[in-house]
Design a protein around this motif. Structure first.
Motif, PDB file in Angstrom:
ATOM      1  N   ASN A 196     -28.719  59.062  39.553  1.00 35.76           N
ATOM      2  CA  ASN A 196     -29.908  58.951  38.717  1.00 35.76           C
ATOM      3  C   ASN A 196     -29.477  58.892  37.260  1.00 35.76           C
ATOM      4  OD1 ASN A 196     -32.219  59.238  40.673  1.00 35.76           O
ATOM      5  ND2 ASN A 196     -31.077  61.090  41.152  1.00 35.76           N
ATOM      6  N   GLU A 197     -30.111  58.036  36.515  1.00 38.53           N
ATOM      7  CA  GLU A 197     -29.749  57.840  35.118  1.00 38.53           C
ATOM      8  C   GLU A 197     -29.770  59.153  34.346  1.00 38.53           C
ATOM      9  OE1 GLU A 197     -32.106  57.860  32.366  1.00 38.53           O
ATOM     10  OE2 GLU A 197     -30.555  57.392  30.886  1.00 38.53           O
ATOM     11  N   GLY A 198     -28.657  59.447  33.711  1.00 35.75           N
ATOM     12  CA  GLY A 198     -28.577  60.617  32.859  1.00 35.75           C
ATOM     13  C   GLY A 198     -28.281  61.927  33.562  1.00 35.75           C
ATOM     14  N   SER A 199     -28.081  61.894  34.865  1.00 35.90           N
ATOM     15  CA  SER A 199     -27.769  63.138  35.567  1.00 35.90           C
ATOM     16  C   SER A 199     -26.612  62.913  36.541  1.00 35.90           C
ATOM     17  CB  SER A 199     -28.996  63.668  36.312  1.00 35.90           C
ATOM     18  OG  SER A 199     -29.410  62.742  37.289  1.00 35.90           O
ATOM     19  N   LYS A 200     -26.127  64.014  37.087  1.00 40.98           N
ATOM     20  CA  LYS A 200     -24.993  63.914  38.010  1.00 40.98           C
ATOM     21  C   LYS A 200     -25.417  63.280  39.321  1.00 40.98           C
ATOM     22  CE  LYS A 200     -22.286  67.842  36.293  1.00 40.98           C
ATOM     23  NZ  LYS A 200     -21.650  69.148  36.650  1.00 40.98           N
ATOM     24  N   ALA A 201     -24.489  62.568  39.911  1.00 39.96           N
ATOM     25  CA  ALA A 201     -24.771  61.925  41.196  1.00 39.96           C
ATOM     26  C   ALA A 201     -24.822  62.960  42.318  1.00 39.96           C
ATOM     27  CB  ALA A 201     -23.701  60.885  41.495  1.00 39.96           C
ATOM     28  N   THR A 202     -25.579  62.629  43.329  1.00 38.04           N
ATOM     29  CA  THR A 202     -25.661  63.450  44.534  1.00 38.04           C
ATOM     30  C   THR A 202     -24.865  62.765  45.626  1.00 38.04           C
ATOM     31  OG1 THR A 202     -27.881  64.209  43.937  1.00 38.04           O
ATOM     32  CG2 THR A 202     -27.191  64.485  46.229  1.00 38.04           C
ATOM     33  N   THR A 255     -21.775  52.707  37.560  1.00 38.84           N
ATOM     34  CA  THR A 255     -20.422  52.359  37.960  1.00 38.84           C
ATOM     35  C   THR A 255     -19.900  53.336  38.998  1.00 38.84           C
ATOM     36  OG1 THR A 255     -19.396  53.665  36.192  1.00 38.84           O
ATOM     37  CG2 THR A 255     -19.904  51.358  35.698  1.00 38.84           C
ATOM     38  N   LEU A 256     -19.058  52.801  39.875  1.00 42.03           N
ATOM     39  CA  LEU A 256     -18.355  53.604  40.878  1.00 42.03           C
ATOM     40  C   LEU A 256     -16.871  53.391  40.647  1.00 42.03           C
ATOM     41  CD1 LEU A 256     -18.053  55.199  43.589  1.00 42.03           C
ATOM     42  CD2 LEU A 256     -18.195  53.000  44.755  1.00 42.03           C
ATOM     43  N   THR A 257     -16.149  54.468  40.407  1.00 46.01           N
ATOM     44  CA  THR A 257     -14.705  54.378  40.233  1.00 46.01           C
ATOM     45  C   THR A 257     -14.031  55.046  41.411  1.00 46.01           C
ATOM     46  OG1 THR A 257     -14.897  54.396  37.813  1.00 46.01           O
ATOM     47  CG2 THR A 257     -12.742  54.918  38.750  1.00 46.01           C
ATOM     48  N   VAL A 258     -13.213  54.279  42.105  1.00 52.51           N
ATOM     49  CA  VAL A 258     -12.408  54.819  43.197  1.00 52.51           C
ATOM     50  C   VAL A 258     -11.079  55.246  42.582  1.00 52.51           C
ATOM     51  CG1 VAL A 258     -11.411  54.398  45.463  1.00 52.51           C
ATOM     52  CG2 VAL A 258     -13.517  53.206  44.786  1.00 52.51           C
ATOM     53  N   THR A 259     -10.862  56.534  42.524  1.00 53.48           N
ATOM     54  CA  THR A 259      -9.653  57.033  41.873  1.00 53.48           C
ATOM     55  C   THR A 259      -8.533  57.223  42.891  1.00 53.48           C
ATOM     56  OG1 THR A 259     -10.301  59.346  42.166  1.00 53.48           O
ATOM     57  CG2 THR A 259     -11.046  58.240  40.159  1.00 53.48           C
ATOM     58  N   SER A 260      -7.298  56.977  42.438  1.00 53.62           N
ATOM     59  CA  SER A 260      -6.122  57.135  43.292  1.00 53.62           C
ATOM     60  C   SER A 260      -6.392  56.528  44.674  1.00 53.62           C
ATOM     61  CB  SER A 260      -5.761  58.618  43.437  1.00 53.62           C
ATOM     62  OG  SER A 260      -4.553  58.783  44.133  1.00 53.62           O
ATOM     63  N   ALA A 261      -6.697  55.249  44.641  1.00 50.03           N
ATOM     64  CA  ALA A 261      -7.091  54.566  45.878  1.00 50.03           C
ATOM     65  C   ALA A 261      -5.944  54.524  46.888  1.00 50.03           C
ATOM     66  CB  ALA A 261      -7.561  53.160  45.550  1.00 50.03           C
ATOM     67  N   HIS A 262      -6.304  54.618  48.147  1.00 46.66           N
ATOM     68  CA  HIS A 262      -5.348  54.528  49.236  1.00 46.66           C
ATOM     69  C   HIS A 262      -5.841  53.479  50.238  1.00 46.66           C
ATOM     70  CE1 HIS A 262      -2.782  57.836  47.981  1.00 46.66           C
ATOM     71  NE2 HIS A 262      -3.871  58.479  47.638  1.00 46.66           N
ATOM     72  N   PRO A 263      -4.963  53.001  51.090  1.00 45.49           N
ATOM     73  CA  PRO A 263      -5.379  51.949  52.037  1.00 45.49           C
ATOM     74  C   PRO A 263      -6.629  52.293  52.839  1.00 45.49           C
ATOM     75  CG  PRO A 263      -2.999  52.114  52.022  1.00 45.49           C
ATOM     76  CD  PRO A 263      -3.504  53.238  51.149  1.00 45.49           C
ATOM     77  N   GLU A 264      -6.827  53.564  53.148  1.00 43.71           N
ATOM     78  CA  GLU A 264      -8.020  53.939  53.925  1.00 43.71           C
ATOM     79  C   GLU A 264      -9.316  53.804  53.132  1.00 43.71           C
ATOM     80  OE1 GLU A 264      -5.355  55.845  53.391  1.00 43.71           O
ATOM     81  OE2 GLU A 264      -5.917  57.906  52.837  1.00 43.71           O
ATOM     82  N   ASP A 265      -9.200  53.581  51.811  1.00 40.35           N
ATOM     83  CA  ASP A 265     -10.385  53.346  50.984  1.00 40.35           C
ATOM     84  C   ASP A 265     -10.789  51.878  50.995  1.00 40.35           C
ATOM     85  OD1 ASP A 265      -8.965  55.631  48.604  1.00 40.35           O
ATOM     86  OD2 ASP A 265     -10.473  56.049  50.151  1.00 40.35           O
ATOM     87  N   SER A 266      -9.967  51.058  51.612  1.00 36.23           N
ATOM     88  CA  SER A 266     -10.297  49.632  51.707  1.00 36.23           C
ATOM     89  C   SER A 266     -11.599  49.482  52.475  1.00 36.23           C
ATOM     90  CB  SER A 266      -9.175  48.874  52.421  1.00 36.23           C
ATOM     91  OG  SER A 266      -7.965  48.963  51.690  1.00 36.23           O
ATOM     92  N   SER A 267     -12.558  48.827  51.860  1.00 34.96           N
ATOM     93  CA  SER A 267     -13.888  48.736  52.453  1.00 34.96           C
ATOM     94  C   SER A 267     -14.736  47.786  51.624  1.00 34.96           C
ATOM     95  CB  SER A 267     -14.527  50.126  52.483  1.00 34.96           C
ATOM     96  OG  SER A 267     -15.744  50.122  53.206  1.00 34.96           O
ATOM     97  N   VAL A 289     -18.240  62.947  51.475  1.00 28.97           N
ATOM     98  CA  VAL A 289     -17.776  62.037  50.425  1.00 28.97           C
ATOM     99  C   VAL A 289     -17.215  62.861  49.273  1.00 28.97           C
ATOM    100  CG1 VAL A 289     -18.442  60.230  48.795  1.00 28.97           C
ATOM    101  CG2 VAL A 289     -19.492  60.315  51.072  1.00 28.97           C
ATOM    102  N   GLU A 290     -15.977  62.582  48.908  1.00 31.41           N
ATOM    103  CA  GLU A 290     -15.306  63.361  47.864  1.00 31.41           C
ATOM    104  C   GLU A 290     -15.786  62.931  46.484  1.00 31.41           C
ATOM    105  OE1 GLU A 290     -11.303  62.454  50.212  1.00 31.41           O
ATOM    106  OE2 GLU A 290     -10.967  63.708  48.451  1.00 31.41           O
ATOM    107  N   LYS A 291     -16.448  63.817  45.791  1.00 31.04           N
ATOM    108  CA  LYS A 291     -17.002  63.463  44.484  1.00 31.04           C
ATOM    109  C   LYS A 291     -15.913  63.269  43.439  1.00 31.04           C
ATOM    110  CE  LYS A 291     -17.918  68.229  43.064  1.00 31.04           C
ATOM    111  NZ  LYS A 291     -18.973  69.181  42.610  1.00 31.04           N
ATOM    112  N   ASP A 292     -14.771  63.921  43.611  1.00 31.46           N
ATOM    113  CA  ASP A 292     -13.687  63.753  42.640  1.00 31.46           C
ATOM    114  C   ASP A 292     -12.915  62.458  42.859  1.00 31.46           C
ATOM    115  OD1 ASP A 292     -13.006  67.304  42.793  1.00 31.46           O
ATOM    116  OD2 ASP A 292     -14.310  66.166  41.439  1.00 31.46           O
ATOM    117  N   LYS A 293     -13.080  61.882  44.015  1.00 31.60           N
ATOM    118  CA  LYS A 293     -12.395  60.631  44.310  1.00 31.60           C
ATOM    119  C   LYS A 293     -13.276  59.428  43.969  1.00 31.60           C
ATOM    120  CE  LYS A 293      -9.962  58.138  47.905  1.00 31.60           C
ATOM    121  NZ  LYS A 293      -8.784  57.993  47.041  1.00 31.60           N
TER     122      LYS A 293
END
Lengths: 118, 113
Positions: free
Chosen positions: A51-57, A78-90, A62-66
């Motif tokens: 939601n605009e202006g607030s933290k995502a739920t 925006t969605l940022t996939v951090t430290s991506a690994h092959p299993e994040d391929s999708s 689902v790992e929020k830090d990832k």
């Protein structure tokens, strides 16, 4: 009608790097954006709601830090996939909550991003 | 656990015939029901949505909803080869500030020329 522009459509990255996916609402204000992930031959799974202006739920499991979600304005999430690994391929797809006037009864999907982590 | 169940198929239907796609859902509080068509590698596109019990028709497509049985279906009349795709049933669970859609796994429909 309401349009959500999603970029990039395809991205290949090396394992351990981060990738940012953008979704922009072009002709409306998206106060809520949903992020889905779809593995091959599987259905769309809701990852998180922003939601605009607030933290995502985030959905359970689902790992929020990832998967970092930023929805700082009414037209960009925006969605940022951090430290991506092959299993994040999708296939990652965003969907904006819109009013019924859009004709889609409230959900407008981006075109999706195919992420391949090598 | 909110679940949406679909037969994964493939469902093979001759061109010109009626294709019937079915879906059941677990959450009785669900209020909106959607059918999406998804081609391989593409984002889903909305076919129809329905809120009320009964039938809703739009061109060659008819959605049917039975809330008592927690069942929703999609009929495609005069099936065309271009209708070959995966059809996703989705359900909305409003409330709590988060009403993202829950999708079924989809039914792979093949229209045989």
């Amino acid at each position: 009608g309401a349009v959500v522009s999603q970029h990039p459509s395809r991205v290949i990255c090396k394992s351990g790097t981060s990738v940012k996916i953008e979704c922009r609402s072009l002709d409306f204000q998206a106060t809520t954006m949903f992020w889905y992930r779809q593995f091959p031959k599987q259905s769309l799974m809701l990852m998180a709601t922003s939601n605009e202006g607030s933290k995502a739920t985030y959905e359970q499991g689902v790992e929020k830090d990832k998967f970092l979600i930023n929805h700082a304005s009414l037209t960009l999430s925006t969605l940022t996939v951090t430290s991506a690994h092959p299993e994040d391929s999708s296939f990652y797809i965003c969907s904006a909550r819109t009013g019924r006037l859009s004709g889609s009864d409230g959900y407008t999907f981006g075109s999706g991003t195919r992420l391949t982590v090598v | 656990q909110k679940e949406v169940e679909q037969n994964s198929g493939p469902l093979s239907v001759p061109e010109g015939a009626i294709a019937s796609l079915n879906c059941t859902y677990s959450d009785r509080g669900s209020q909106s029901f959607f059918w999406y068509r998804q081609y391989s590698g593409k984002s889903p596109e909305l076919i129809m949505f329905i809120y009320s019990n009964g039938d809703k028709e739009d061109g060659r497509f008819t959605a049917q909803l039975n809330k008592a049985s927690q069942y929703v279906s999609l009929l495609i009349r005069d099936s065309q080869p271009s209708d070959s795709a995966t059809y996703l049933c989705a359900v909305n669970h409003p409330g709590g500030g988060a009403d993202g859609l829950t999708f079924g796994k989809g039914t792979h429909l093949i229209i045989q020329p």
